[in-house]
Design a protein around this motif. Structure first.
Motif, short mmCIF file in Angstrom:
data_model
loop_
_atom_site.label_atom_id
_atom_site.label_comp_id
_atom_site.label_asym_id
_atom_site.label_seq_id
_atom_site.Cartn_x
_atom_site.Cartn_y
_atom_site.Cartn_z
N LEU A 1 45.80 5.63 51.22
CA LEU A 1 44.88 6.11 50.18
C LEU A 1 43.93 7.15 50.74
O LEU A 1 43.66 8.17 50.12
N LYS A 2 43.45 6.90 51.95
CA LYS A 2 42.54 7.83 52.62
C LYS A 2 43.25 9.17 52.88
O LYS A 2 42.68 10.23 52.67
N ILE B 1 44.76 25.55 56.89
CA ILE B 1 44.73 24.40 55.97
C ILE B 1 46.14 24.07 55.49
O ILE B 1 46.50 22.90 55.37
N ARG B 2 46.96 25.10 55.22
CA ARG B 2 48.34 24.87 54.80
C ARG B 2 49.10 24.06 55.85
O ARG B 2 49.83 23.12 55.52
N LEU C 1 50.00 16.32 57.06
CA LEU C 1 49.57 15.15 56.29
C LEU C 1 50.66 14.69 55.33
O LEU C 1 50.88 13.49 55.17
N GLU C 2 51.34 15.63 54.70
CA GLU C 2 52.43 15.27 53.80
C GLU C 2 53.56 14.58 54.53
O GLU C 2 54.19 13.65 54.01
N GLN C 3 53.83 15.02 55.77
CA GLN C 3 54.85 14.37 56.59
C GLN C 3 54.44 12.93 56.91
O GLN C 3 55.25 12.01 56.86
N LYS C 4 53.17 12.72 57.25
CA LYS C 4 52.67 11.38 57.55
C LYS C 4 52.78 10.48 56.33
O LYS C 4 53.15 9.30 56.43
N GLN D 1 41.73 16.96 48.91
CA GLN D 1 40.61 17.82 49.29
C GLN D 1 41.09 19.08 50.01
O GLN D 1 40.55 20.17 49.79
N LEU D 2 42.09 18.92 50.86
CA LEU D 2 42.64 20.09 51.56
C LEU D 2 43.29 21.08 50.59
O LEU D 2 43.15 22.29 50.75
N LYS D 3 43.98 20.56 49.60
CA LYS D 3 44.60 21.45 48.61
C LYS D 3 43.56 22.23 47.82
O LYS D 3 43.74 23.41 47.53
#
Length: 172
Positions: free
Chosen positions: A130-131, A158-159, A165-168, A138-140
């Motif tokens: 969730l975090k 940022i990209r 993050l998306e991979q994680k 927020q990054l987007k």
């Protein structure tokens, strides 16, 4: 940790005293603290209610207005608790007391918690995903702001963080 006074019982009271920049720590059991009441003043009559009551009276500006007729007349419609009774006991009579005494409680909550609105926390072990999702969102938003202001180098950084993050999130 054992009591520093008797060495027999578990130390349940941990006091830190700072005088002229010199820090002294005491670790004692409840029984020794009661016996040494003169060394540890106020321990005999310490309670969370006394603490809250003390916090209510801490602010000199609030102390001046405490005994005003408006505060004495302020009463919970459900249980009948007055502000004066609450300030003495530190206890609410019912859940509606928050509503009826609310504007008088804001300074107290701000002093104790640093804010008047509960933001909350999510435990890492149960809310890690969730975090990460919140951070991704927020990054987007930050990415869109940097693109709009034509800060393409920051947008590229940022990209890249978004991809990681998306991979994680995909692996979880």
């Amino acid at each position: 940790m054992n009591c520093e006074e008797c060495g027999k019982r578990q130390a349940t009271l941990h006091l830190t005293k700072i005088v002229n920049g010199e820090k002294t720590e005491y670790h004692i059991c409840e029984q020794c603290a009661q016996e040494k009441g003169d060394v540890f003043p106020g321990f005999h009559n310490f309670s969370i209610h006394n603490l809250l009551s003390g916090l209510l009276h801490f602010d000199p500006a609030q102390k001046k207005t405490q005994d005003t007729p408006a505060n004495k007349a302020l009463r919970c419609e459900t249980c009948g608790l007055t502000y004066a009774q609450f300030s003495k006991s530190g206890r609410f009579g019912c859940s509606d007391c928050y509503t009826f005494l609310g504007d008088r409680l804001d300074p107290l909550f701000r002093r104790i918690h640093g804010n008047t609105q509960h933001i909350g926390k999510v435990p890492e072990r149960t809310g890690g995903q969730l975090k990460r999702r919140k951070e991704l969102e927020q990054l987007k938003q930050a990415l869109q702001r940097h693109i709009a202001s034509e800060e393409f180098e920051k947008a590229a950084e940022i990209r890249d963080r978004i991809k990681v993050l998306e991979q994680k999130l995909g692996q979880s």
